[in-house]
Scaffold this motif. Structure first.
Motif, PDB file in Angstrom:
ATOM      1  N   GLY A 172       5.069  25.862   2.411  1.00 38.57           N
ATOM      2  CA  GLY A 172       4.651  24.533   2.341  1.00 38.57           C
ATOM      3  C   GLY A 172       4.387  23.850   1.029  1.00 38.57           C
ATOM      4  O   GLY A 172       4.526  22.568   0.295  1.00 38.57           O
TER       5      GLY A 172
ATOM      6  N   GLU B 160       7.955  23.465  -0.185  1.00 41.50           N
ATOM      7  CA  GLU B 160       8.903  21.943  -0.005  1.00 41.50           C
ATOM      8  C   GLU B 160       8.631  21.301   1.503  1.00 41.50           C
ATOM      9  O   GLU B 160       8.043  22.592   2.706  1.00 41.50           O
ATOM     10  N   ALA B 161       8.739  20.073   1.839  1.00 40.87           N
ATOM     11  CA  ALA B 161       8.161  19.899   3.423  1.00 40.87           C
ATOM     12  C   ALA B 161       9.718  19.354   3.717  1.00 40.87           C
ATOM     13  O   ALA B 161      10.544  19.473   2.769  1.00 40.87           O
TER      14      ALA B 161
ATOM     15  N   GLY C 289      12.863  19.315  11.194  1.00 38.00           N
ATOM     16  CA  GLY C 289      12.068  20.814  11.923  1.00 38.00           C
ATOM     17  C   GLY C 289      10.697  20.505  11.060  1.00 38.00           C
ATOM     18  O   GLY C 289      10.275  19.898  10.257  1.00 38.00           O
TER      19      GLY C 289
ATOM     20  N   PRO D  53      -0.312  23.109   1.580  1.00 35.07           N
ATOM     21  CA  PRO D  53      -0.258  24.994   1.293  1.00 35.07           C
ATOM     22  C   PRO D  53      -1.209  25.415   0.663  1.00 35.07           C
ATOM     23  O   PRO D  53      -1.456  26.634   1.494  1.00 35.07           O
TER      24      PRO D  53
ATOM     25  N   ARG E 168      -2.771  27.245   4.118  1.00 38.78           N
ATOM     26  CA  ARG E 168      -2.107  28.089   5.440  1.00 38.78           C
ATOM     27  C   ARG E 168      -2.184  29.064   4.582  1.00 38.78           C
ATOM     28  O   ARG E 168      -2.614  30.174   3.761  1.00 38.78           O
TER      29      ARG E 168
HETATM   30  P1  ADP Z   1       3.863  14.242   0.800  1.00 36.72           P
HETATM   31  O1  ADP Z   1       5.224  13.628   0.981  1.00 36.72           O
HETATM   32  O2  ADP Z   1       2.331  12.862   0.601  1.00 36.72           O
HETATM   33  O3  ADP Z   1       4.063  15.631   0.195  1.00 36.72           O
HETATM   34  P2  ADP Z   1       4.610  15.458   3.395  1.00 36.72           P
HETATM   35  O4  ADP Z   1       4.189  15.039   4.662  1.00 36.72           O
HETATM   36  O5  ADP Z   1       6.004  15.232   2.862  1.00 36.72           O
HETATM   37  O6  ADP Z   1       3.533  15.054   1.912  1.00 36.72           O
HETATM   38  O7  ADP Z   1       3.881  17.157   3.164  1.00 36.72           O
HETATM   39  C1  ADP Z   1       2.654  17.196   3.524  1.00 36.72           C
HETATM   40  C2  ADP Z   1       2.470  18.706   3.322  1.00 36.72           C
HETATM   41  O8  ADP Z   1       3.144  19.482   4.897  1.00 36.72           O
HETATM   42  C3  ADP Z   1       3.593  19.388   2.220  1.00 36.72           C
HETATM   43  O9  ADP Z   1       3.286  20.431   2.220  1.00 36.72           O
HETATM   44  C4  ADP Z   1       4.505  20.627   2.876  1.00 36.72           C
HETATM   45  O10 ADP Z   1       5.371  20.921   2.907  1.00 36.72           O
HETATM   46  C5  ADP Z   1       4.132  20.145   4.566  1.00 36.72           C
HETATM   47  N1  ADP Z   1       5.392  19.551   5.781  1.00 36.72           N
HETATM   48  C6  ADP Z   1       5.772  18.384   5.816  1.00 36.72           C
HETATM   49  N2  ADP Z   1       6.493  17.617   7.521  1.00 36.72           N
HETATM   50  C7  ADP Z   1       6.230  19.414   7.031  1.00 36.72           C
HETATM   51  C8  ADP Z   1       6.491  20.228   8.913  1.00 36.72           C
HETATM   52  N3  ADP Z   1       7.612  19.378  10.064  1.00 36.72           N
HETATM   53  N4  ADP Z   1       6.664  21.937   9.030  1.00 36.72           N
HETATM   54  C9  ADP Z   1       6.174  21.975   8.053  1.00 36.72           C
HETATM   55  N5  ADP Z   1       5.357  21.744   7.199  1.00 36.72           N
HETATM   56  C10 ADP Z   1       6.188  20.130   6.760  1.00 36.72           C
END
Ligand code: ADP
Ligand code: ADP
Length: 225
Positions: free
Chosen positions: A51, A53-54, A58, A72, A75
């Motif tokens: 977590g 990176e987002a 997928g 993160p 988790r």
């Molecule tokens: P933000 O843009 O506010 O940082 P995100 O929605 O991009 O929030 O992501 C929130 C959390 O969930 C982050 O830890 C990101 O890494 C994770 N995350 C986002 N989408 C997914 C996904 N499809 N699968 C796994 N982790 C995800």
């Protein structure tokens, strides 16, 4: 369903597809090694699972939970890096105990669990030393012990042996194998060292250019051209 499931996992940096449509399931208790050359996307894959990176496309499921809903720090994974990142001003036992802070374990119980993890990793005699008084192999084992006490659903190991000299690498590899036999912990272990991947993995995943090129038991993957 427990374990880790990655579905169509994709992460792009500018024009580089670091991870490109990866589908992978890691069963509960399975030790998967991910091997591939530098730049093939191994670290990015681990950061996506952790977590840090987002994904662009997928998703990641851990123990059936959709990680897009789990930040993160919530988790249930423990990430161990090559450079072990121990706190230099804390002793071995304090470093291990740090792993328990996130779980709010009562002090006496925390000490007991830290002692047990230290014992499992052959650190019982160095509990009161500071990181700079340890060998590289001992430091890496402290990092593993700190991960162990958190009792995560999965371990994510990013080149944990890469900083060690050849001999220590072999002995620490044997420690890891023994530990896995004891714990049966769900593990994704990233390495660029093919021999290490073949020795440790129940299953070996070969990555190149952000994609999985082959996956299977070590003998099978190894035998193929
Ligand atoms: P933000 O843009 O506010 O940082 P995100 O929605 O991009 O929030 O992501 C929130 C959390 O969930 C982050 O830890 C990101 O890494 C994770 N995350 C986002 N989408 C997914 C996904 N499809 N699968 C796994 N982790 C995800
Ligand atoms: P590996 O762990 O197999 O060496 P990485 O996951 O570190 O591979 O990198 C995969 C690709 O993504 C490489 O081309 C790398 O340069 C690129 N990359 C990784 N992280 C970043 C980042 N934060 N910003 C830009 N490019 C990145």
């Amino acid at each position: 369903p427990g374990g880790i499931r990655l579905q169509a996992l994709t992460k792009t940096y500018g024009r580089v597809s670091a991870v490109d449509g990866v589908d992978l399931e890691v069963a509960v208790g399975e030790f998967v090694t991910v091997v591939g050359p530098s730049g093939s996307g191994k670290s990015t894959l681990l950061r996506l699972i952790a977590g840090l990176e987002a994904p662009d496309v997928g998703g990641v499921w851990i123990d059936g939970l959709d990680m897009s809903r789990v930040p993160p720090h919530r988790r249930s994974v423990a990430l161990v890096f090559q450079d072990y990142a121990l706190y230099p001003h804390l002793t071995v036992v304090e470093n291990i105990l740090f792993g328990l802070r996130v779980r709010r374990v009562p002090r006496a119980e925390a000490r007991r669990q830290a002692g047990e993890a230290a014992e499992q990793l052959g650190l019982a005699d160095v509990l009161d030393r500071y990181p700079d008084q340890l060998s590289g192999g001992q430091r890496q084992r402290v990092a593993l012990a700190r991960a162990l006490v958190r009792a995560p659903s999965a371990y994510l190991l990013d080149e944990p042996l890469a900083g060690l000299d050849a001999q220590l690498r072999l002995s620490t590899r044997a420690d890891l194998l023994a530990l896995h036999r004891d714990l049966g912990a769900t593990t994704v272990h990233v390495t660029h060292d093919q021999a290490e991947a073949m020795t440790l993995g129940d299953r070996v995943v070969i990555m190149a250019g952000g994609r999985i090129r082959q996956a299977g038991p070590p003998q099978e993957v190894y035998d193929r051209p």
